[in-house]
Scaffold this motif. Structure first.
Motif, PDB file in Angstrom:
ATOM      1  N   MET A   1       0.849  -1.176   0.000  1.00 60.80           N
ATOM      2  CA  MET A   1       0.000   0.000   0.000  1.00 60.80           C
ATOM      3  C   MET A   1       0.896   1.241   0.000  1.00 60.80           C
ATOM      4  SD  MET A   1      -2.849   1.242   2.816  1.00 60.80           S
ATOM      5  CE  MET A   1      -4.173   0.223   2.256  1.00 60.80           C
ATOM      6  N   THR A   2       0.571   2.171  -0.855  1.00 57.11           N
ATOM      7  CA  THR A   2       1.323   3.423  -0.923  1.00 57.11           C
ATOM      8  C   THR A   2       0.788   4.408   0.111  1.00 57.11           C
ATOM      9  OG1 THR A   2      -0.142   4.483  -2.511  1.00 57.11           O
ATOM     10  CG2 THR A   2       1.629   3.088  -3.419  1.00 57.11           C
ATOM     11  N   LEU A   3       1.540   5.477   0.325  1.00 59.25           N
ATOM     12  CA  LEU A   3       1.065   6.518   1.239  1.00 59.25           C
ATOM     13  C   LEU A   3      -0.218   7.168   0.717  1.00 59.25           C
ATOM     14  CD1 LEU A   3       4.337   8.265   2.467  1.00 59.25           C
ATOM     15  CD2 LEU A   3       2.770   6.852   3.788  1.00 59.25           C
ATOM     16  N   ASP A   4      -0.319   7.338  -0.592  1.00 62.78           N
ATOM     17  CA  ASP A   4      -1.543   7.906  -1.160  1.00 62.78           C
ATOM     18  C   ASP A   4      -2.740   6.990  -0.908  1.00 62.78           C
ATOM     19  OD1 ASP A   4      -0.335  10.220  -2.081  1.00 62.78           O
ATOM     20  OD2 ASP A   4      -0.019   9.435  -4.114  1.00 62.78           O
ATOM     21  N   GLU A   5      -2.534   5.702  -1.039  1.00 60.36           N
ATOM     22  CA  GLU A   5      -3.619   4.755  -0.771  1.00 60.36           C
ATOM     23  C   GLU A   5      -3.992   4.746   0.711  1.00 60.36           C
ATOM     24  OE1 GLU A   5      -2.753   1.461  -4.275  1.00 60.36           O
ATOM     25  OE2 GLU A   5      -1.627   1.343  -2.392  1.00 60.36           O
ATOM     26  N   ALA A   6      -2.977   4.834   1.568  1.00 60.54           N
ATOM     27  CA  ALA A   6      -3.237   4.892   3.005  1.00 60.54           C
ATOM     28  C   ALA A   6      -4.020   6.159   3.356  1.00 60.54           C
ATOM     29  CB  ALA A   6      -1.926   4.850   3.786  1.00 60.54           C
ATOM     30  N   MET A  56      -1.213  10.168   9.257  1.00 60.74           N
ATOM     31  CA  MET A  56      -0.373  10.271   8.058  1.00 60.74           C
ATOM     32  C   MET A  56       1.043  10.699   8.414  1.00 60.74           C
ATOM     33  SD  MET A  56      -1.729   9.118   5.378  1.00 60.74           S
ATOM     34  CE  MET A  56      -0.407   9.637   4.286  1.00 60.74           C
ATOM     35  N   ASP A  57       1.183  11.619   9.350  1.00 55.73           N
ATOM     36  CA  ASP A  57       2.525  12.025   9.794  1.00 55.73           C
ATOM     37  C   ASP A  57       3.285  10.826  10.350  1.00 55.73           C
ATOM     38  OD1 ASP A  57       2.066  14.629   9.046  1.00 55.73           O
ATOM     39  OD2 ASP A  57       1.634  15.339  11.088  1.00 55.73           O
ATOM     40  N   ARG A  58       2.617  10.017  11.146  1.00 60.07           N
ATOM     41  CA  ARG A  58       3.268   8.836  11.730  1.00 60.07           C
ATOM     42  C   ARG A  58       3.619   7.810  10.656  1.00 60.07           C
ATOM     43  NH1 ARG A  58      -0.316   8.223  17.235  1.00 60.07           N
ATOM     44  NH2 ARG A  58       0.688   9.944  18.341  1.00 60.07           N
ATOM     45  N   LEU A  59       2.740   7.640   9.682  1.00 66.44           N
ATOM     46  CA  LEU A  59       3.051   6.718   8.587  1.00 66.44           C
ATOM     47  C   LEU A  59       4.258   7.198   7.785  1.00 66.44           C
ATOM     48  CD1 LEU A  59      -0.474   5.729   7.225  1.00 66.44           C
ATOM     49  CD2 LEU A  59       1.257   4.187   8.160  1.00 66.44           C
ATOM     50  N   ARG A  60       4.303   8.503   7.505  1.00 65.40           N
ATOM     51  CA  ARG A  60       5.464   9.044   6.777  1.00 65.40           C
ATOM     52  C   ARG A  60       6.753   8.838   7.576  1.00 65.40           C
ATOM     53  NH1 ARG A  60       1.787  13.257   5.961  1.00 65.40           N
ATOM     54  NH2 ARG A  60       0.934  13.233   3.864  1.00 65.40           N
ATOM     55  N   GLN A  61       6.696   9.074   8.883  1.00 63.36           N
ATOM     56  CA  GLN A  61       7.871   8.866   9.732  1.00 63.36           C
ATOM     57  C   GLN A  61       8.293   7.400   9.705  1.00 63.36           C
ATOM     58  OE1 GLN A  61       6.740  10.313  13.579  1.00 63.36           O
ATOM     59  NE2 GLN A  61       6.791  12.459  12.956  1.00 63.36           N
TER      60      GLN A  61
END
Length: 75
Positions: A1-6, A56-61
């Protein structure tokens, strides 16, 4: 899953939660055209958006950390 999908999935959950909250308010007798109803929805929408943004911030981190150290163990 990509960040965009998440992000899309988090947005979907945010929207479903807001819809459920609106239904609950209406079931309790709220006036759909009333200022209080709109204010309650706006407040909850803000809380849900803060939740989505923090997630989303946590996922990016997490993605950044795994990119830097792909074999690190999670604690």
């Amino acid at each position: 899953m990509t960040l965009d999908e998440a992000n899309a999935e988090l947005c979907r959950h945010r929207d479903l939660a807001l819809t459920a909250y609106a239904h609950r308010l209406l079931a309790q007798g709220a006036d759909i055209h009333g200022k209080e109803f709109r204010a309650d929805l706006a407040k909850y929408a803000g809380e849900l958006e803060a939740w989505r943004s923090k997630a989303m911030d946590r996922l990016r981190q997490f993605v950044e950390a795994m990119t830097e150290r792909p074999f690190a163990t999670l604690h």
